[in-house]
Design a protein around this motif. Structure first.
Motif, short mmCIF file in Angstrom:
data_model
loop_
_atom_site.label_atom_id
_atom_site.label_comp_id
_atom_site.label_asym_id
_atom_site.label_seq_id
_atom_site.Cartn_x
_atom_site.Cartn_y
_atom_site.Cartn_z
N CYS A 29 0.41 6.90 9.39
CA CYS A 29 -0.10 5.58 9.02
C CYS A 29 -1.21 5.63 7.98
O CYS A 29 -1.67 4.60 7.50
N VAL A 30 -1.64 6.84 7.64
CA VAL A 30 -2.71 6.97 6.66
C VAL A 30 -2.35 7.93 5.53
O VAL A 30 -2.66 7.67 4.35
N LYS A 44 0.97 0.60 -0.02
CA LYS A 44 -0.22 1.35 0.39
C LYS A 44 -0.26 2.71 -0.29
O LYS A 44 0.75 3.42 -0.32
N LYS A 48 -4.70 6.11 2.33
CA LYS A 48 -5.34 4.86 2.76
C LYS A 48 -4.77 4.44 4.11
O LYS A 48 -3.54 4.34 4.27
N PRO A 49 -5.61 4.16 5.11
CA PRO A 49 -5.10 3.75 6.43
C PRO A 49 -4.33 2.43 6.35
O PRO A 49 -4.70 1.53 5.59
N CYS A 50 -3.27 2.32 7.10
CA CYS A 50 -2.51 1.08 7.21
C CYS A 50 -3.42 -0.01 7.78
O CYS A 50 -4.29 0.25 8.63
N LEU A 53 -3.56 -0.11 11.63
CA LEU A 53 -3.95 1.06 12.40
C LEU A 53 -5.28 0.81 13.10
O LEU A 53 -6.29 0.52 12.46
N TRP A 95 -9.35 13.43 10.39
CA TRP A 95 -9.41 12.85 9.04
C TRP A 95 -10.44 11.72 8.93
O TRP A 95 -10.98 11.47 7.86
N ASN A 96 -10.71 11.05 10.06
CA ASN A 96 -11.64 9.92 10.01
C ASN A 96 -13.07 10.29 10.38
O ASN A 96 -13.95 9.44 10.36
N LYS A 102 -10.38 15.84 4.89
CA LYS A 102 -9.38 14.79 5.03
C LYS A 102 -8.12 15.08 4.21
O LYS A 102 -7.00 15.01 4.72
#
Length: 277
Positions: A29-30, A44, A48-50, A53, A95-96, A102
């Motif tokens: 999703c990212v 997207k 980049k995160p959806c 999410l 990653w976050n 990341k």
């Protein structure tokens, strides 16, 4: 022509190629690029995160994916790469939470997804190849295992592309040999909305064919080759695909089946099929 059974080691390898979203940090999703035209929530950029999410890596609209027409999300399958990468990078951070790693995590996810997809095809190839091809298939499987055991940063610098090219050559040769043995006719690569309903399509070679919107309802598909076939919105109600080859969960998720559809071992029935009985 009978399939060769997977040995215990190869069965274990195949069992690791199924997704487990609960053990993943939402990598698909990212990390990946999305296109709204392909059934995703929005266009997207990769990394980049959806928009859907959540902070706990779950999807905010997971229960409404079908009603929102998000076919890309429904069909997507990472071949188990998500949970593998999440586990391998756990000691270094997520990653976050660690911006410095990341991009390495995202690249690792893409490489592992590719390797796992290749492994899926090689294990299928193992079951159908003749004795003259078996040595090479086993060698390519061993190479894949060796890649999967590499330390995360070693894998990032590995020459995966040359390995993929060698696999592609072997799979192309294998499918060509199968076509010759079965005297299969060559089919057009573009077969949008083609109606094969209730036909015996056994041994047909649909490699890299566009079958979008076609009907395979009630078909018998023994050794039918779906390597890289675009099967979006293909109807397979009451179809026996149990002996087809090179079919993936990603493809199955994009099709329209029902409770009477038969799938190869290792593939599961998508939850949305309950709406197409």
């Amino acid at each position: 022509m009978n399939k060769r059974a997977l040995n215990d080691d190869y069965r274990a390898l195949k069992s690791n190629l199924s997704i487990n979203c609960k053990e993943c940090t939402g990598l698909c999703c990212v990390a990946l690029y999305f296109s709204k035209s392909d059934g995703f929530p929005e266009n997207k950029k990769a990394g980049k995160p959806c928009v859907n999410l959540n902070n706990n890596f779950t999807c905010n609209i997971y229960a409404q994916l079908e009603s929102n027409g998000l076919k890309g999300c429904i069909a997507y399958d990472c071949f188990g790469a998500g949970q593998k990468v999440t586990h391998e990078w756990k000691t270094k951070g997520a990653w976050n939470t660690n911006n410095s790693i990341k991009q390495d995590i995202f690249k690792s996810f893409e490489i592992n997804q590719l390797l796992n997809q290749i492994m899926w095809y090689l294990l299928d190839a193992y079951t159908i190849c003749d004795e003259s091809e078996l040595t090479m298939i086993n060698q390519l499987i061993r190479e894949n295992i060796n890649y999967s055991k590499k330390e995360v940063y070693d894998l990032l610098t590995s020459d995966i592309e040359s390995y993929r090219n060698r696999v592609n050559i072997e799979l192309k040769q294998l499918t060509s040999n199968l076509a010759k043995q079965s005297k299969t006719k060559i089919v057009s690569k573009f077969q949008f909305e083609k109606d094969y309903s209730n036909q015996d399509i056994s041994y047909m070679n649909f490699t890299m064919t566009y079958l979008i919107g076609s009907k395979l309802e009630g078909c018998k598909a023994h050794y039918t080759n779906f390597l890289g076939t675009d099967l979006r919105d293909v109807s397979i109600k009451n179809t026996d695909l149990s002996e087809s080859i090179f079919l993936t969960q990603f493809q199955v998720n994009s099709m329209l089946g029902d409770v009477h559809t038969k799938l190869p071992e290792g593939l599961t029935y998508p939850i949305q099929w309950s709406y197409h009985k």
